[in-house]
Design an enzyme around this catalytic site. Structure first.
Site, PDB file in Angstrom:
ATOM      1  N   GLY A  45     -35.106 -15.179  14.060  1.00  0.00           N
ATOM      2  CA  GLY A  45     -33.906 -15.956  14.400  1.00  0.00           C
ATOM      3  C   GLY A  45     -32.689 -15.033  14.436  1.00  0.00           C
ATOM      4  O   GLY A  45     -32.487 -14.245  13.522  1.00  0.00           O
ATOM      5  N   ARG A  56     -39.819 -13.989  18.596  1.00  0.00           N
ATOM      6  CA  ARG A  56     -40.845 -14.060  17.555  1.00  0.00           C
ATOM      7  C   ARG A  56     -42.121 -13.614  18.260  1.00  0.00           C
ATOM      8  O   ARG A  56     -42.467 -14.160  19.298  1.00  0.00           O
ATOM      9  CB  ARG A  56     -40.954 -15.493  17.014  1.00  0.00           C
ATOM     10  CG  ARG A  56     -39.641 -15.946  16.362  1.00  0.00           C
ATOM     11  CD  ARG A  56     -39.738 -17.337  15.771  1.00  0.00           C
ATOM     12  NE  ARG A  56     -38.429 -17.887  15.430  1.00  0.00           N
ATOM     13  CZ  ARG A  56     -37.748 -17.583  14.323  1.00  0.00           C
ATOM     14  NH1 ARG A  56     -38.269 -16.726  13.475  1.00  0.00           N
ATOM     15  NH2 ARG A  56     -36.567 -18.099  14.067  1.00  0.00           N
ATOM     16  N   CYS A  57     -42.801 -12.607  17.707  1.00  0.00           N
ATOM     17  CA  CYS A  57     -43.890 -11.965  18.455  1.00  0.00           C
ATOM     18  C   CYS A  57     -45.185 -11.932  17.649  1.00  0.00           C
ATOM     19  O   CYS A  57     -45.507 -10.936  16.986  1.00  0.00           O
ATOM     20  CB  CYS A  57     -43.458 -10.559  18.827  1.00  0.00           C
ATOM     21  SG  CYS A  57     -44.677  -9.660  19.804  1.00  0.00           S
ATOM     22  N   ASP A  60     -37.827 -11.855   6.826  1.00  0.00           N
ATOM     23  CA  ASP A  60     -39.029 -11.300   6.168  1.00  0.00           C
ATOM     24  C   ASP A  60     -40.110 -10.916   7.182  1.00  0.00           C
ATOM     25  O   ASP A  60     -40.793  -9.900   7.027  1.00  0.00           O
ATOM     26  CB  ASP A  60     -39.560 -12.264   5.098  1.00  0.00           C
ATOM     27  CG  ASP A  60     -39.815 -13.660   5.654  1.00  0.00           C
ATOM     28  OD1 ASP A  60     -40.390 -14.490   4.945  1.00  0.00           O
ATOM     29  OD2 ASP A  60     -39.426 -13.906   6.828  1.00  0.00           O
ATOM     30  N   THR A 100     -30.318 -12.604   8.725  1.00  0.00           N
ATOM     31  CA  THR A 100     -30.751 -13.994   8.847  1.00  0.00           C
ATOM     32  C   THR A 100     -29.723 -14.899   8.187  1.00  0.00           C
ATOM     33  O   THR A 100     -29.194 -14.559   7.132  1.00  0.00           O
ATOM     34  CB  THR A 100     -32.131 -14.253   8.182  1.00  0.00           C
ATOM     35  OG1 THR A 100     -32.374 -15.672   8.157  1.00  0.00           O
ATOM     36  CG2 THR A 100     -32.221 -13.710   6.773  1.00  0.00           C
ATOM     37  N   ASP A 140     -30.280 -17.578   6.736  1.00  0.00           N
ATOM     38  CA  ASP A 140     -30.880 -18.377   5.656  1.00  0.00           C
ATOM     39  C   ASP A 140     -30.581 -17.855   4.261  1.00  0.00           C
ATOM     40  O   ASP A 140     -30.710 -18.606   3.290  1.00  0.00           O
ATOM     41  CB  ASP A 140     -32.412 -18.426   5.815  1.00  0.00           C
ATOM     42  CG  ASP A 140     -32.811 -19.052   7.146  1.00  0.00           C
ATOM     43  OD1 ASP A 140     -33.966 -18.847   7.565  1.00  0.00           O
ATOM     44  OD2 ASP A 140     -31.961 -19.700   7.775  1.00  0.00           O
ATOM     45  N   ASP A 159     -32.487 -16.019   2.473  1.00  0.00           N
ATOM     46  CA  ASP A 159     -33.740 -16.365   1.765  1.00  0.00           C
ATOM     47  C   ASP A 159     -34.608 -15.137   1.476  1.00  0.00           C
ATOM     48  O   ASP A 159     -35.825 -15.231   1.410  1.00  0.00           O
ATOM     49  CB  ASP A 159     -34.551 -17.373   2.593  1.00  0.00           C
ATOM     50  CG  ASP A 159     -34.922 -16.820   3.970  1.00  0.00           C
ATOM     51  OD1 ASP A 159     -35.747 -17.466   4.652  1.00  0.00           O
ATOM     52  OD2 ASP A 159     -34.391 -15.743   4.348  1.00  0.00           O
ATOM     53  N   ARG A 171     -34.077 -23.074   7.032  1.00  0.00           N
ATOM     54  CA  ARG A 171     -35.538 -23.043   6.859  1.00  0.00           C
ATOM     55  C   ARG A 171     -35.882 -23.678   5.502  1.00  0.00           C
ATOM     56  O   ARG A 171     -35.531 -24.837   5.286  1.00  0.00           O
ATOM     57  CB  ARG A 171     -36.104 -21.635   6.962  1.00  0.00           C
ATOM     58  CG  ARG A 171     -37.598 -21.643   7.330  1.00  0.00           C
ATOM     59  CD  ARG A 171     -38.151 -20.249   7.452  1.00  0.00           C
ATOM     60  NE  ARG A 171     -37.664 -19.533   8.612  1.00  0.00           N
ATOM     61  CZ  ARG A 171     -38.138 -19.687   9.841  1.00  0.00           C
ATOM     62  NH1 ARG A 171     -39.105 -20.546  10.060  1.00  0.00           N
ATOM     63  NH2 ARG A 171     -37.653 -18.991  10.847  1.00  0.00           N
ATOM     64  N   GLU A 203     -32.371 -28.671   6.168  1.00  0.00           N
ATOM     65  CA  GLU A 203     -33.515 -29.042   7.027  1.00  0.00           C
ATOM     66  C   GLU A 203     -34.850 -28.875   6.292  1.00  0.00           C
ATOM     67  O   GLU A 203     -35.857 -29.473   6.659  1.00  0.00           O
ATOM     68  CB  GLU A 203     -33.544 -28.197   8.294  1.00  0.00           C
ATOM     69  CG  GLU A 203     -33.781 -26.718   8.036  1.00  0.00           C
ATOM     70  CD  GLU A 203     -33.992 -25.933   9.305  1.00  0.00           C
ATOM     71  OE1 GLU A 203     -34.216 -26.535  10.371  1.00  0.00           O
ATOM     72  OE2 GLU A 203     -33.950 -24.694   9.241  1.00  0.00           O
TER      73      GLU A 203
HETATM   74  O1  F6P Z   1     -34.447 -18.250  10.200  1.00  0.00           O
HETATM   75  C1  F6P Z   1     -33.293 -18.653  10.867  1.00  0.00           C
HETATM   76  C2  F6P Z   1     -33.487 -20.032  11.432  1.00  0.00           C
HETATM   77  O2  F6P Z   1     -32.315 -20.408  12.080  1.00  0.00           O
HETATM   78  C3  F6P Z   1     -33.842 -21.089  10.402  1.00  0.00           C
HETATM   79  O3  F6P Z   1     -32.723 -21.520   9.650  1.00  0.00           O
HETATM   80  C4  F6P Z   1     -34.429 -22.152  11.283  1.00  0.00           C
HETATM   81  O4  F6P Z   1     -35.272 -23.043  10.595  1.00  0.00           O
HETATM   82  C5  F6P Z   1     -35.216 -21.313  12.300  1.00  0.00           C
HETATM   83  O5  F6P Z   1     -34.550 -20.051  12.372  1.00  0.00           O
HETATM   84  C6  F6P Z   1     -35.283 -21.919  13.671  1.00  0.00           C
HETATM   85  O6  F6P Z   1     -36.129 -21.095  14.436  1.00  0.00           O
HETATM   86  P1  F6P Z   1     -36.060 -21.122  16.049  1.00  0.00           P
HETATM   87  O7  F6P Z   1     -34.773 -20.451  16.444  1.00  0.00           O
HETATM   88  O8  F6P Z   1     -37.270 -20.354  16.462  1.00  0.00           O
HETATM   89  O9  F6P Z   1     -36.078 -22.578  16.437  1.00  0.00           O
END
Ligand code: F6P
Length: 358
Positions: free
Chosen positions: A14, A75-76, A106, A128, A130, A132, A174, A225
């Site tokens: 992300g 994301r790969c 991570d 990120t 998050d 986290d 997340r 979320e």
């Molecule tokens: O990890 C960052 C994030 O924005 C999270 O907060 C969220 O749940 C996720 O990415 C959403 O992923 P995508 O952008 O693939 O929908």
């Protein structure tokens, strides 16, 4: 000292505000040390496909304040396979990339440690929203995402006040509740629901009834979320329904979703990004790799990626067989101390939110 001709930079997972500040700082530091830099577009997929763009101090001169990532992201899952790894390592050889700086969460660090293991020294930067990553107090993007969230809640507050409404706001993060917690405190929410803590819905509904009876017109309730129902559906939507039925209040719902991922990075994110990225290049040149740049008690430091990833799994109670075998008792104690620190932080913020949420 390692002798590098060229460093590759990529952003993965992300996106987060401040990633461009990381890129700019890394490019400038590398050039100051006489090292060429190449941007890898689209994260690890871009590395596998050889989607590269030479970076100069001119090409990154004005990106520090730009949101998103000008190297794009992805994301790969293919990269996580042995074949994907082989292709990525081959690509580094083909393009004479001697080392990598990998910006993301991570998942990105797992890629960086794999690349180091396969002979391409790599360092991770925690990009990120998050926040986290257990090993660091702060991840780049958090501050901007909180500020964006609070600005949007302040707008909601206006219309809730005009119409005596309660708005449930669901925010990203997340499985982590930090964006929700900080935003709830800073926006004066009456309650906040995060996955790290039990949520007493009945007590919150009772509180809302009492506040309304005492004349409070506008109310905000923030839900992370990561709060989901037993069947995995979003709890935020369920809560709105219950509020309408049981609190006798005009309750509305807003899902901020990806909005909080965009926007111009704050000073906090720009400066932390610049500091971490610049230090990462220095460490690579000093021969250090397989680490992630962290902030601990206000200091920037480098933490072994394997340590950071296992600490995350320990925090999430997802340790795998043998995870701790490679660590000394002192290192395991350090992981436990970090986890206690993260839990204390959540407890403290959660108490503040409860104390001020009226
Ligand atoms: O990890 C960052 C994030 O924005 C999270 O907060 C969220 O749940 C996720 O990415 C959403 O992923 P995508 O952008 O693939 O929908």
């Amino acid at each position: 000292m390692a002798t590098f001709r060229k460093i590759g930079i990529l952003t993965s997972g992300g996106d987060a505000p401040g990633m461009n500040a990381c890129i700019k700082a890394a490019v400038n530091k590398a050039y100051a040390l006489g090292i060429e830099v190449v941007g890898i577009r689209g994260g690890y997929a871009g590395l596998m496909n050889g989607d590269l763009v030479p970076l100069t101090q001119q090409s990154v001169s004005n990106i520090i304040g730009e949101g998103g990532t000008f190297l794009y992201s992805s994301r790969c899952p293919e990269f996580a396979t042995e074949e994907g790894m082989r292709i990525a390592v081959e690509s580094c050889k083909k393009h004479q990339i001697d080392a990598l700086i990998c910006i993301g969460g991570d998942g990105t660090f797992r890629g960086a440690t794999d690349m180091t293991f396969h002979g391409v020294p790599s360092i991770g930067l925690p990009g990120t929203i998050d926040n986290d990553i257990t090993a660091t107090d702060y991840t780049i993007g958090l501050d901007t995402s909180i500020n964006t969230t609070v600005k949007m809640i302040d707008c909601l507050r206006d219309t809730c006040e005009s119409h005596a409404r309660l708005n449930v706001v669901e925010v990203m993060g997340r499985h982590c509740g930090q964006i929700a917690l900080y935003a709830a405190i800073a926006s004066g929410a009456v309650a906040v629901a995060i996955p790290e803590k039990p949520f007493d819905e009945a007590a919150v509904i009772e509180k809302i009834r009492m506040l309304r009876k005492n004349g409070k017109r506008s109310m905000i309730l923030v839900v992370a979320e990561g709060m989901v129902n037993p069947d995995g559906t979003p709890y935020s939507e369920t809560l709105v329904q219950h509020l309408k039925e049981q609190a006798g209040i005009d309750a509305r719902f807003a899902r901020f979703a990806h909005v909080v991922r965009g926007g111009q990075p704050t000073v906090r994110d720009r400066t932390t990004a610049s500091d971490m990225a610049s230090r990462a290049v220095e460490l690579l040149v000093q021969g250090k790799s397989n680490v992630v740049m962290c902030e601990l008690d206000g200091e920037i430091c480098a933490v072994d990626i394997a340590f950071a990833l296992v600490a995350d799994r320990m925090y999430k109670n997802k340790l795998k067989e043998g995870d701790l075998d490679r660590f000394t008792p002192e290192q395991i104690e350090q992981m436990k101390a970090l986890i206690e620190k993260r839990k204390r932080e959540i407890d403290r913020l959660y108490q503040v939110a409860a104390d001020v949420g009226f």
